[in-house]
Motif scaffolding. Structure first.
Motif, short mmCIF file in Angstrom:
data_model
loop_
_atom_site.label_atom_id
_atom_site.label_comp_id
_atom_site.label_asym_id
_atom_site.label_seq_id
_atom_site.Cartn_x
_atom_site.Cartn_y
_atom_site.Cartn_z
N PHE A 24 81.35 45.10 52.48
CA PHE A 24 80.89 46.12 53.43
C PHE A 24 80.27 47.30 52.69
O PHE A 24 79.19 47.78 53.06
CB PHE A 24 82.07 46.60 54.28
N ILE A 25 80.93 47.74 51.62
CA ILE A 25 80.42 48.86 50.82
C ILE A 25 79.08 48.49 50.18
O ILE A 25 78.13 49.28 50.18
CB ILE A 25 81.43 49.26 49.73
N TYR A 26 79.00 47.27 49.65
CA TYR A 26 77.76 46.82 49.01
C TYR A 26 76.62 46.71 50.03
O TYR A 26 75.48 47.10 49.76
CB TYR A 26 77.97 45.48 48.33
N ALA A 27 76.94 46.18 51.22
CA ALA A 27 75.93 46.02 52.27
C ALA A 27 75.37 47.37 52.72
O ALA A 27 74.19 47.48 53.06
CB ALA A 27 76.52 45.27 53.46
N LYS A 28 76.24 48.37 52.73
CA LYS A 28 75.82 49.70 53.16
C LYS A 28 75.02 50.44 52.10
O LYS A 28 74.07 51.17 52.40
CB LYS A 28 77.05 50.54 53.55
N ILE A 33 76.03 48.34 41.38
CA ILE A 33 77.28 48.79 40.80
C ILE A 33 78.46 48.54 41.75
O ILE A 33 79.60 48.40 41.34
CB ILE A 33 77.21 50.29 40.42
N PHE A 34 78.16 48.48 43.05
CA PHE A 34 79.20 48.23 44.06
C PHE A 34 79.28 46.74 44.39
O PHE A 34 79.35 46.36 45.56
CB PHE A 34 78.93 49.04 45.32
N ASN A 35 79.28 45.93 43.36
CA ASN A 35 79.43 44.49 43.53
C ASN A 35 80.73 44.19 44.27
O ASN A 35 81.78 44.73 43.90
CB ASN A 35 79.44 43.82 42.15
#
Length: 233
Positions: A24-28, A33-35
């Motif tokens: 969810f974090i990566y998609a946003k 770095i947010f792999n």
């Protein structure tokens, strides 16, 4: 609550929730770095440490996820099948690229370990850094390494490759889709391949091919290269 923690479902549930949060974090953000894997690892470690939950209890369920890592890799053959004609046209450059990349990767990690005077078990454990976990762990065991260190090294290699791989290709103006896929897959296995698939279908297919061939090549040449270094260093 204690009974639930000791249940295998606990480890599976925590792993899935952590990965979904990471995804969810990566998609946003769309920042490499947010792999999702990197985020989920941090979340799980933090959770287990905060609530004083042992690794043994967590791994009762997590081990089932690890078991399916090997079979799950097979799905990467699908995009490769779609690009089979491209593979036939570039067979020789692809094989040479993967072979040379594997040899250089193994040689560099052994040399760096000797340079920084790391213990032999640590040195061996880092050799299969660019292959998938199931293959890497077996190579590490056969050579006398530490499987836990090998797993950590493989995951870290994959995350770093997924983050900086595309950036390096841009810096050196590498635009050939086959070359990009081969480079990312050879250096950073399945985690890097997920990034290659995002870049394009051809890049993903070539990266998927690299995973299998890199693993096969590493199995045969890793012991040989390590013996050479032991002889002359």
């Amino acid at each position: 609550m204690k009974e639930f923690i000791c249940n295998p479902i606990f480890g599976i549930l925590i792993s899935l929730i952590a990965f979904e949060i990471g995804f969810f974090i990566y998609a946003k953000t769309k920042l490499a770095i947010f792999n999702p894997l990197f985020i989920s690892i941090i979340l799980i470690i933090t959770f287990l440490t905060k609530f004083n939950i042992s690794l043994e209890n967590y791994n009762k369920g997590a081990q089932f996820i690890s078991f399916f890592l090997g079979p799950a890799t097979v799905i990467l053959a699908v995009p490769l099948y779609k690009k089979i004609k491209l593979l036939e046209e570039n067979a020789l450059p692809i094989i040479i690229g993967i072979t040379s990349g594997s040899c250089i990767g193994i040689t560099c990690i052994i040399f760096m370990c000797y340079l920084f005077k790391l213990d032999r078990p640590l040195n061996i454990s880092m050799i299969p850094k660019s292959v998938t976990v199931p293959i890497g762990v077996e190579i590490s065991k056969q050579l006398g390494g530490i499987p836990a260190v090998t797993v950590a090294t493989i995951i870290l290699t994959g995350i770093i490759g997924a983050i900086i791989g595309p950036f390096i290709c841009k810096c050196f103006k590498i635009k050939n889709k086959v070359a990009i896929g081969i480079a990312i897959g050879t250096a950073s296995h399945a985690v890097g391949t997920t990034k290659a698939i995002e870049i394009g279908e051809t890049e993903g297919a070539m990266s998927g091919l690299s995973i299998g061939l890199t693993g096969l090549i590493t199995v045969f040449i890793a012991p040989f290269i390590f013996k050479i270094f032991n002889t002359f260093l």
